[in-house]
Write a protein that holds these residues in place. Structure first.
Motif, mmCIF file in Angstrom:
data_model
loop_
_atom_site.group_PDB
_atom_site.id
_atom_site.type_symbol
_atom_site.label_atom_id
_atom_site.label_comp_id
_atom_site.label_asym_id
_atom_site.label_seq_id
_atom_site.Cartn_x
_atom_site.Cartn_y
_atom_site.Cartn_z
ATOM 1 N N PHE A 1 -58.462 47.460 -43.151
ATOM 2 C CA PHE A 1 -57.763 46.184 -42.978
ATOM 3 C C PHE A 1 -56.399 46.293 -42.303
ATOM 4 O O PHE A 1 -55.834 45.270 -41.934
ATOM 5 N N VAL A 2 -55.854 47.490 -42.148
ATOM 6 C CA VAL A 2 -54.554 47.638 -41.478
ATOM 7 C C VAL A 2 -54.801 48.331 -40.134
ATOM 8 O O VAL A 2 -55.193 49.501 -40.093
ATOM 9 N N PRO A 3 -54.600 47.630 -38.990
ATOM 10 C CA PRO A 3 -54.999 48.177 -37.675
ATOM 11 C C PRO A 3 -54.403 49.546 -37.360
ATOM 12 O O PRO A 3 -55.112 50.444 -36.890
ATOM 13 N N GLU A 4 -53.109 49.737 -37.624
ATOM 14 C CA GLU A 4 -52.498 51.005 -37.232
ATOM 15 C C GLU A 4 -52.996 52.186 -38.054
ATOM 16 O O GLU A 4 -52.763 53.350 -37.691
ATOM 17 N N LYS A 5 -53.679 51.917 -39.158
ATOM 18 C CA LYS A 5 -54.201 52.995 -39.991
ATOM 19 C C LYS A 5 -55.484 53.603 -39.418
ATOM 20 O O LYS A 5 -55.998 54.587 -39.943
ATOM 21 N N GLN A 6 -56.034 53.008 -38.346
ATOM 22 C CA GLN A 6 -57.259 53.533 -37.761
ATOM 23 C C GLN A 6 -56.993 54.573 -36.675
ATOM 24 O O GLN A 6 -57.897 54.943 -35.929
ATOM 25 N N TRP A 7 -55.763 55.045 -36.604
ATOM 26 C CA TRP A 7 -55.417 56.125 -35.677
ATOM 27 C C TRP A 7 -54.755 57.237 -36.488
ATOM 28 O O TRP A 7 -53.755 57.003 -37.174
ATOM 29 N N ASP A 8 -55.316 58.448 -36.419
ATOM 30 C CA ASP A 8 -54.672 59.543 -37.148
ATOM 31 C C ASP A 8 -53.510 60.097 -36.320
ATOM 32 O O ASP A 8 -53.317 59.758 -35.141
ATOM 33 N N THR B 1 -57.220 49.005 -31.183
ATOM 34 C CA THR B 1 -58.088 49.054 -32.372
ATOM 35 C C THR B 1 -59.152 47.980 -32.252
ATOM 36 O O THR B 1 -58.832 46.782 -32.163
ATOM 37 N N VAL B 2 -60.395 48.394 -32.210
ATOM 38 C CA VAL B 2 -61.536 47.465 -32.190
ATOM 39 C C VAL B 2 -62.259 47.660 -33.529
ATOM 40 O O VAL B 2 -63.116 48.523 -33.669
ATOM 41 N N ARG C 1 -65.337 56.096 -41.181
ATOM 42 C CA ARG C 1 -63.988 56.270 -40.636
ATOM 43 C C ARG C 1 -63.991 57.088 -39.347
ATOM 44 O O ARG C 1 -63.379 56.693 -38.343
ATOM 45 N N ASP C 2 -64.653 58.225 -39.351
ATOM 46 C CA ASP C 2 -64.630 59.093 -38.159
ATOM 47 C C ASP C 2 -65.234 58.409 -36.941
ATOM 48 O O ASP C 2 -64.617 58.409 -35.855
ATOM 49 N N PRO C 3 -66.431 57.835 -37.023
ATOM 50 C CA PRO C 3 -66.941 57.149 -35.822
ATOM 51 C C PRO C 3 -66.080 55.968 -35.401
ATOM 52 O O PRO C 3 -65.986 55.662 -34.209
ATOM 53 N N GLN C 4 -65.403 55.299 -36.360
ATOM 54 C CA GLN C 4 -64.519 54.198 -35.987
ATOM 55 C C GLN C 4 -63.310 54.708 -35.199
ATOM 56 O O GLN C 4 -62.903 54.107 -34.200
ATOM 57 N N MET C 5 -62.735 55.834 -35.629
ATOM 58 C CA MET C 5 -61.600 56.406 -34.891
ATOM 59 C C MET C 5 -62.028 56.860 -33.497
ATOM 60 O O MET C 5 -61.296 56.667 -32.517
ATOM 61 N N MET C 6 -63.198 57.480 -33.391
ATOM 62 C CA MET C 6 -63.695 57.889 -32.069
ATOM 63 C C MET C 6 -63.925 56.680 -31.177
ATOM 64 O O MET C 6 -63.623 56.701 -29.969
ATOM 65 N N TYR C 7 -64.441 55.621 -31.751
ATOM 66 C CA TYR C 7 -64.698 54.412 -30.971
ATOM 67 C C TYR C 7 -63.384 53.832 -30.444
ATOM 68 O O TYR C 7 -63.293 53.434 -29.271
ATOM 69 N N TYR D 1 -60.611 55.460 -29.848
ATOM 70 C CA TYR D 1 -60.099 56.389 -28.826
ATOM 71 C C TYR D 1 -60.828 56.183 -27.499
ATOM 72 O O TYR D 1 -60.205 56.102 -26.427
ATOM 73 N N GLU D 2 -62.149 56.084 -27.575
ATOM 74 C CA GLU D 2 -62.937 55.952 -26.352
ATOM 75 C C GLU D 2 -62.734 54.598 -25.690
ATOM 76 O O GLU D 2 -62.657 54.495 -24.459
ATOM 77 N N ARG D 3 -62.612 53.560 -26.491
ATOM 78 C CA ARG D 3 -62.386 52.245 -25.908
ATOM 79 C C ARG D 3 -60.992 52.160 -25.268
ATOM 80 O O ARG D 3 -60.828 51.534 -24.220
ATOM 81 N N SER D 4 -60.008 52.784 -25.910
ATOM 82 C CA SER D 4 -58.659 52.771 -25.335
ATOM 83 C C SER D 4 -58.632 53.538 -24.019
ATOM 84 O O SER D 4 -58.015 53.097 -23.030
ATOM 85 N N THR D 5 -59.297 54.690 -23.979
ATOM 86 C CA THR D 5 -59.368 55.468 -22.739
ATOM 87 C C THR D 5 -60.130 54.698 -21.667
ATOM 88 O O THR D 5 -59.756 54.698 -20.482
ATOM 89 N N PHE D 6 -61.199 54.049 -22.061
ATOM 90 C CA PHE D 6 -62.005 53.236 -21.137
ATOM 91 C C PHE D 6 -61.137 52.159 -20.487
ATOM 92 O O PHE D 6 -61.159 51.967 -19.258
ATOM 93 N N ILE D 7 -60.358 51.438 -21.310
ATOM 94 C CA ILE D 7 -59.521 50.359 -20.782
ATOM 95 C C ILE D 7 -58.427 50.926 -19.882
ATOM 96 O O ILE D 7 -58.090 50.356 -18.827
ATOM 97 N N GLU D 8 -57.877 52.070 -20.278
ATOM 98 C CA GLU D 8 -56.831 52.702 -19.464
ATOM 99 C C GLU D 8 -57.366 53.092 -18.084
ATOM 100 O O GLU D 8 -56.738 52.810 -17.053
#
Length: 681
Positions: A55-62, A76-77, A331-337, A339-346
């Motif tokens: 529920f806290v967006p910034e917590k989905q990034w280690d 964060t998606v 949690r792990d697949p959500q963090m990977m998702y 990361y990949e979506r952020s890189t994709f958009i970049e």
């Protein structure tokens, strides 16, 4: 004060000894609180981290991912939150309901009253909200809890009512680590912690001790800090022995409680049949700080600690219980998702801005314009033309870099990993799939429900314990004559009077109607669609049956009208029911007018009259013919008398065949005897 010496045969715990001092009770409380907190600390930390992750967006990034993408986008998606909502919202449509079954046939009516009273308690105290909060924490972090309480009614009266209360922070509750039952009914103690500012604590308990941080010892150091004080509800059980007696009318009592009225019961013919020694739990509650007991101990009227835990998934590993929810393995697949979506958009954002290639001389003086080309859109780009340079020195854009398809594929793989970890796939979320029929679509959507049904099943076990606690309190608290509201399966309300004492005129004895202190009951929690959902399903089924041209179709149409929940349908329902009752398709109920007597068909009446008239005509014609025949016979007889003629003799009929021989030997009957019989030839 000198420390007390414990005798070798004394019970181990202060709560098990009679006459224990408040100091000993408080010291034992501090030890129990420390042990329980130490046992559950790591589990609570992981569960709380899971809830923050969902529920806290910034917590989905280690921290590692954030460091590697420093200065770059970190989007964060959140797909886990929607997966959780699929489970929790499915639970809201399938709320467990209480089912009270009487152990003895004579208590069936009382079971119905208790069941309706439990529904009313849940509705009046908004129990669904308390359970929804607990269930959300159970799905996300693996553990939630709510409580059962009681108090006076809000109207200022003296009637006590039972309430269900929300515990917004389940990690403020700790149970006895030695308890093994999933509902913690076997826990000997539990705590509910809360934080108070020092000023609020002093205002609430003016005579309580305020301890500075420097004066704390190892046991109470966690209870005090510079600004806040921890205050806890301390629940604990004691055990007592008593004599249980069985009466001749089948009821059971504590012999000590029965002593004042034993003579009166004997006068009514009710006597003790059997007795035995039994044990029972007594529950106590007190309010404590790290320095002292500030309130209590107070005896709780029930025999259960009224805290109801609900678990996500819980199992015992290496002798210690471990619990978790649906978020833990997503949690792990959500963090990977992410990361990949952020890189994709970049990468995608950089695609339209492939760099220009130009001689330095051609952009001299216009460097700022070309440098800011990525963020600004000038209508004209200037450069210095030089015929000595290739293409006159005109800048040219390099071809666009090839888009890395692997990034899109990686994000898709991570998305599928999230679905696999949570058991919630696209069809469960309502996405279009290959199915076309309604049944097939519903079946696919239910696959996600089945994959996570253990969460709802664990909730039903928790609610069963809730109902047991409530049923126990009903016996203890609803002990005076009063009116209560009960609610049926369909939400219909009814007011009944309980514990009403009346005089039986035939026997002269007092009888208590709806005695809430009597009877033994089994408690269950039924899981299924809510009444609203069932009503809509019934409406759909009735609509299908309404196409039947037989009388069944007429009844189904009435059922469909009953299932609708829309304004202005009362008159339609009443009219439809009257038509069916008058037609004999429904039995009249209380308040219905009896059906009128059947009216004959006008056509049948006309045919009957016509047939009767024809019968009368045929009778008259036959009677007239008979008169004519009699008149004709009289005329013939009168004519014969006038002619003095003997009355005519009846003519004998000749035989159809001659006698044997081929001719008549002696004439024939009636022939003249003087005339010889005919001869052959």
């Amino acid at each position: 004060m000198a420390e007390k010496t414990q005798k070798p045969d004394d019970p181990k715990f202060a709560t098990e000894r009679s006459g224990v001092s408040d100091d000993d009770l408080h010291k034992e409380m501090l030890e129990r609180h420390r042990d329980a907190r130490d046992y559950w600390r790591s589990q609570y930390q992981q569960a709380e981290s899971d809830m923050e992750f969902a529920f806290v967006p910034e917590k989905q990034w280690d921290s590692w991912m954030v460091e590697t993408r420093k200065g770059r986008p970190t989007y964060t998606v959140n797909k886990l939150r929607q997966a959780m909502k699929q489970i929790t919202n499915d639970q809201r449509q399938n709320r467990p309901q209480p089912k009270v079954r009487a152990v003895e046939d004579s208590d069936t009516d009382l079971a119905e009253v208790r069941q309706g009273l439990m529904r009313n308690i849940d509705q009046a105290s908004e129990a669904d909200r308390a359970r929804d909060t607990a269930f959300q924490f159970a799905v996300g972090g693996g553990f939630g809890v709510w409580r059962v309480n009681y108090g006076y009614e809000d109207d200022g009266g003296f009637d006590v009512v039972i309430k269900k209360e929300e515990i917004a922070n389940p990690y403020s509750v700790v149970f006895d680590p030695a308890a093994k039952s999933k509902d913690r009914r076997d826990a000997t103690y539990a705590f509910v912690d809360s934080k108070w500012s020092r000023s609020a604590f002093k205002a609430k308990w003016p005579k309580a001790k305020l301890v500075s941080v420097s004066d704390c010892d190892d046991l109470n150091r966690d209870w005090f800090d510079e600004k806040e004080i921890t205050v806890a509800e301390y629940w604990y059980k004691t055990t007592e022995t008593y004599t249980l007696v069985l009466m001749s009318d089948g009821s059971t009592y504590d012999e000590a409680e029965l002593a004042p009225v034993i003579d009166e019961l004997a006068g009514q013919g009710i006597t003790i049949q059997r007795s035995r020694e039994a044990t029972r739990d007594k529950v106590w509650q007190c309010i404590v700080s790290g320095a002292e007991i500030v309130e209590g101990p107070n005896e709780w009227p029930g025999r259960f600690i009224p805290l109801v835990p609900v678990w996500g998934e819980i199992l015992t590993l290496k002798g210690k219980e471990t619990f978790f929810g649906a978020v833990r393995f997503g949690r792990d697949p959500q963090m990977m998702y992410n990361y990949e979506r952020s890189t994709f958009i970049e990468v995608l954002a950089d695609q339209p801005y492939s760099p220009f290639m130009a001689p330095a001389e051609s952009v001299e003086g216009y460097e700022s314009q070309w440098r800011n080309l990525k963020t600004q859109r000038p209508p004209v780009l200037f450069y210095k033309s030089d015929p000595n340079l290739p293409n006159g020195g005109k800048p040219s854009r390099e071809p666009t870099a090839q888009f890395p398809v692997a990034l899109a594929q990686a994000a898709q793989i991570s998305s599928e990993d999230i679905k696999s970890a949570t058991g919630i796939h696209d069809a469960s979320l309502g996405a279009k799939s290959n199915e076309t029929s309604g049944r097939a679509i519903i079946a696919r959507q239910r696959e996600g429900d089945v994959a996570n049904f253990d969460y709802i099943d664990n909730l039903s076990f928790a609610i069963k314990y809730d109902f047991e606690v409530t049923n126990d309190l009903i016996t203890a608290l609803y002990d005076t004559e009063r009116q209560i509201r009960i609610i049926g399966d369909d939400g219909a309300e009814k007011v009944v009077r309980v514990n009403q004492v009346i005089l039986d005129e035939q026997t002269g004895q007092e009888v208590t109607l709806n005695d809430m202190s009597r009877g033994r009951f089994d408690i269950a929690a039924t899981v299924g669609p809510s009444y609203t959902t069932q009503r809509m399903e019934a409406a759909e089924a009735m609509m299908q049956l309404a196409n039947d041209p037989s009388p069944i179709g007429m009844v189904a149409k009435y059922g469909f009208i009953k299932s609708l929940d829309a304004p202005g349908l009362d008159d339609v329902r009443k009219a439809a029911r009257k038509i069916l009752v008058d037609g004999g398709l429904l039995e009249p109920e209380e308040g219905d007018q009896p059906p009128p007597p059947p009216q004959p068909n006008p056509k049948d009446m006309a045919d009957a009259k016509k047939s009767d008239a024809q019968s009368q005509l045929y009778g008259a014609q036959a009677e007239g013919q008979q008169l004519e025949n009699m008149q004709l016979l009289q005329q013939v007889q009168a004519g014969q008398m006038l002619m003095q003629m003997p009355p005519p003799q009846p003519v004998q009929q000749l035989p159809d065949q001659p006698p044997q021989g081929g001719f008549f030997m002696g004439g024939y009957p009636g022939a003249d005897p003087t005339v010889p019989a005919g001869m052959p030839g």
